[in-house]
Design an enzyme around this catalytic site. Sequence first.
Site, PDB file in Angstrom:
ATOM      1  N   HIS A 140       0.762  -1.200   0.101  1.00  0.00           N
ATOM      2  CA  HIS A 140      -0.173   0.040  -0.061  1.00  0.00           C
ATOM      3  C   HIS A 140       0.706   1.325  -0.075  1.00  0.00           C
ATOM      4  O   HIS A 140       0.539   2.121   0.846  1.00  0.00           O
ATOM      5  CB  HIS A 140      -0.821   0.069   1.324  1.00  0.00           C
ATOM      6  CG  HIS A 140      -2.016  -1.125   1.199  1.00  0.00           C
ATOM      7  ND1 HIS A 140      -2.473  -1.792   2.346  1.00  0.00           N
ATOM      8  CD2 HIS A 140      -2.415  -1.816   0.200  1.00  0.00           C
ATOM      9  CE1 HIS A 140      -3.129  -2.607   2.018  1.00  0.00           C
ATOM     10  NE2 HIS A 140      -3.120  -2.755   0.637  1.00  0.00           N
TER      11      HIS A 140
HETATM   12  C1  LIG Z   1       0.299  -7.567  -4.725  1.00  0.00           C
HETATM   13  C2  LIG Z   1      -0.794  -6.387  -4.437  1.00  0.00           C
HETATM   14  C3  LIG Z   1      -1.837  -6.655  -3.795  1.00  0.00           C
HETATM   15  C4  LIG Z   1      -2.832  -5.657  -3.251  1.00  0.00           C
HETATM   16  N1  LIG Z   1      -4.022  -5.967  -2.741  1.00  0.00           N
HETATM   17  C5  LIG Z   1      -4.807  -4.659  -2.530  1.00  0.00           C
HETATM   18  C6  LIG Z   1      -6.199  -4.983  -1.916  1.00  0.00           C
HETATM   19  O1  LIG Z   1      -6.575  -6.288  -2.075  1.00  0.00           O
HETATM   20  N2  LIG Z   1      -6.997  -3.873  -1.943  1.00  0.00           N
HETATM   21  C7  LIG Z   1      -6.615  -2.663  -2.050  1.00  0.00           C
HETATM   22  O2  LIG Z   1      -7.274  -1.829  -1.679  1.00  0.00           O
HETATM   23  N3  LIG Z   1      -5.477  -2.310  -2.384  1.00  0.00           N
HETATM   24  C8  LIG Z   1      -4.545  -3.517  -2.695  1.00  0.00           C
HETATM   25  N4  LIG Z   1      -3.218  -3.290  -3.351  1.00  0.00           N
HETATM   26  C9  LIG Z   1      -2.907  -1.632  -3.548  1.00  0.00           C
HETATM   27  C10 LIG Z   1      -3.604  -1.021  -4.674  1.00  0.00           C
HETATM   28  O3  LIG Z   1      -3.765  -1.989  -5.673  1.00  0.00           O
HETATM   29  C11 LIG Z   1      -2.932   0.127  -4.919  1.00  0.00           C
HETATM   30  O4  LIG Z   1      -2.922   0.968  -4.100  1.00  0.00           O
HETATM   31  C12 LIG Z   1      -3.551   0.758  -6.234  1.00  0.00           C
HETATM   32  O5  LIG Z   1      -3.583  -0.019  -7.444  1.00  0.00           O
HETATM   33  C13 LIG Z   1      -2.716   2.087  -6.509  1.00  0.00           C
HETATM   34  O6  LIG Z   1      -3.586   2.659  -7.985  1.00  0.00           O
HETATM   35  P1  LIG Z   1      -2.641   3.670  -8.669  1.00  0.00           P
HETATM   36  O7  LIG Z   1      -3.855   4.071 -10.098  1.00  0.00           O
HETATM   37  O8  LIG Z   1      -1.977   4.605  -7.815  1.00  0.00           O
HETATM   38  O9  LIG Z   1      -1.505   2.863  -9.418  1.00  0.00           O
HETATM   39  P2  LIG Z   1      -1.456   1.591 -10.332  1.00  0.00           P
HETATM   40  O10 LIG Z   1      -2.744   0.913 -10.172  1.00  0.00           O
HETATM   41  O11 LIG Z   1      -0.180   0.894  -9.898  1.00  0.00           O
HETATM   42  O12 LIG Z   1      -1.136   1.963 -11.760  1.00  0.00           O
HETATM   43  C14 LIG Z   1      -0.133   2.723 -12.228  1.00  0.00           C
HETATM   44  C15 LIG Z   1      -0.102   2.252 -13.817  1.00  0.00           C
HETATM   45  O13 LIG Z   1       0.863   3.063 -14.248  1.00  0.00           O
HETATM   46  C16 LIG Z   1       1.769   2.338 -15.174  1.00  0.00           C
HETATM   47  N5  LIG Z   1       3.131   2.933 -15.406  1.00  0.00           N
HETATM   48  C17 LIG Z   1       4.018   3.323 -14.343  1.00  0.00           C
HETATM   49  N6  LIG Z   1       5.011   3.926 -14.913  1.00  0.00           N
HETATM   50  C18 LIG Z   1       4.851   3.822 -15.866  1.00  0.00           C
HETATM   51  C19 LIG Z   1       5.609   4.910 -17.097  1.00  0.00           C
HETATM   52  N7  LIG Z   1       6.701   5.323 -16.800  1.00  0.00           N
HETATM   53  N8  LIG Z   1       5.187   4.750 -18.324  1.00  0.00           N
HETATM   54  C20 LIG Z   1       3.971   4.342 -18.461  1.00  0.00           C
HETATM   55  N9  LIG Z   1       3.219   3.859 -17.626  1.00  0.00           N
HETATM   56  C21 LIG Z   1       3.812   3.581 -16.520  1.00  0.00           C
HETATM   57  C22 LIG Z   1       1.738   1.023 -14.433  1.00  0.00           C
HETATM   58  O14 LIG Z   1       2.260  -0.114 -15.200  1.00  0.00           O
HETATM   59  C23 LIG Z   1       0.467   0.856 -14.143  1.00  0.00           C
HETATM   60  O15 LIG Z   1      -0.452   0.423 -14.786  1.00  0.00           O
HETATM   61  C24 LIG Z   1      -2.498  -4.227  -3.552  1.00  0.00           C
HETATM   62  C25 LIG Z   1      -1.321  -4.079  -4.389  1.00  0.00           C
HETATM   63  C26 LIG Z   1      -0.506  -5.018  -4.796  1.00  0.00           C
HETATM   64  C27 LIG Z   1       0.844  -4.868  -5.720  1.00  0.00           C
END
Ligand SMILES: Cc1cc2nc3c(=O)[nH]c(=O)nc-3n(C[C@H](O)[C@H](O)[C@H](O)COP(=O)(O)OP(=O)(O)OC[C@H]3O[C@@H](n4cnc5c(N)ncnc54)[C@H](O)[C@@H]3O)c2cc1C
Length: 506
Positions: free
Chosen positions: A444
Amino acid sequence: MEFDYVLIGAGSAGNVIARRLLDAGKRIAVLEAGDYDINPNIPPLYNLGMLWHSEQDWDYYTTEQAGCAGRRIHLPRGKVMGGSHALNATIWVRGDRWDYTNWEKSGCPGWGWDDVLPFYKTIENFDGGSSKTHGGSGLLDVVQDFARNPIQEDMLAGAQEIGIAFNEDYNSGSVEGVSRMQLNVRDGKRFNTWHAYLKPVAEHPNLTLLTGAHVRRLLIADGHVTGVEFDHKGSRQMIQAGETILSAGAINTPEILLRSGIGPAAELRDAGIQAVHDLPGVGKNLQDHLLSPVIFTTKAKPVPMGDVAPAEVHFFAKSHPDLPVADTQPIFFSVPMYSQDYAQGEMTGPDNAFSMLGGLVRPQSRGEITLSGPGEQNPLLIDLGALSEQADVDALVASVRQCREIGRTQALAGWEPEEIYPGPGISDDELEQYVRESVVTYHHQVGTCKMGVDALSVVDPGTFRVHGLSGVRIADASIMPLIPTGNTNAPSVMIGERLAHVLVGS
Ligand SMILES: Cc1cc2nc3c(=O)[nH]c(=O)nc-3n(C[C@H](O)[C@H](O)[C@H](O)COP(=O)(O)OP(=O)(O)OC[C@H]3O[C@@H](n4cnc5c(N)ncnc54)[C@H](O)[C@@H]3O)c2cc1C
């Protein structure tokens, strides 16, 4: 100009923003470093561990963590359409009313519980229907009615036996108590914001969606961001757009800023990068939740596999009574969750086992993300600062102790559980070392481009603009000023909806 917006990252927040912009008639480019989600281990939640170290995992490691016996901790992050929502356990947790009150107090007016609640309701297609607290007609399925595993029901009863009150709905403003989880699943399989929001309109004529497009830096002229430079199919390319939106997550959003020369100027200079905009908070304020496993094998009968999810029950509890809100969130798995990179050597044991993991969710420790050098080949340095504060160790130890106690309850006696980790050789008084040697991330990470108005703030809480720059906004887990009391996916999706609302009034 061809595009109104270029959006970086099709993860939990990014897919939401993309969909809302398309619905409003905007022309957008979405650049995602990962590929489509064709890995067959993505839909079944039971296989989520098989996604670690796969092509869909950025596969980060922390620096050596002094508070964790010098271990480097694996940080899986989704590199695929759906982002980390394609790798996660799909547990839907908004956090506590208290969290949002604190966001407001920290310099983010308009982010209180009553302000964010309508956005959660907009997102949710809750199988319990719409109500004062839930939405019943949103795009993202939130499901509580699925086949439950009997061992999870016994762990739920065990928690109540040691005095944890049952909480029917931890998403209603108060997390405290033990609850059955609500999940993002459809027909028993993972259902994330890519599936719910962007995929249904992936053929939209106003959408240019590039997968395998790795954004390297922002293009900046006189304090105005005009677009991005990225690698795609073996060549370096550029896209210009009216505005650039960063939704690359709590690790990669600050990375892109830092590699673009936006961040703490002195640190950038030391890393060999010319600072174009001095913004001291970029990469700072890194917060994460932590877990330490308590694992039991069973003598009386084998642990059954559930139909849908390996984790179905969690509880929120205060490690001491004078806290304003729960600081621990143990989570129960119907499988053994052996610690990765255990200090004592590989943590192994029987496949027939269940786990209750002690969980720390109000950490006082803070970490940071920095660059190790100027080149793209110079890796990020991710220092969680995990367990650097004694209060965090004490809370996690208390949580592990509670999990052990639940293992000894009558509710679970029918399974004849035998604790294999920490194991009978470790008394409750000796748990600190075990916790430091076994702790893993709860996945997280947040806070590395926090919203607010103080010197370490990066993002304006009203407009999502980066302080001191025009043409660029951030909406993902990196902007959370304080980590919520609970899993971070729902708040990330909510942040996506809120930016969309600012841009197009969804
Ligand atoms: C194994 C795991 C289990 C988890 N379990 C839970 C759960 O059960 N419940 C919960 O609430 N949370 C959970 N989380 C946390 C939750 O998934 C994250 O907090 C949430 O997905 C974050 O969302 P975001 O949009 O910030 O980033 P992300 O969903 O990570 O999206 C970022 C995106 O940007 C892309 N990206 C990054 N850098 C670049 C770049 N330079 N160029 C182009 N694209 C790029 C990535 O590939 C990705 O697709 C878990 C996370 C993980 C990894």
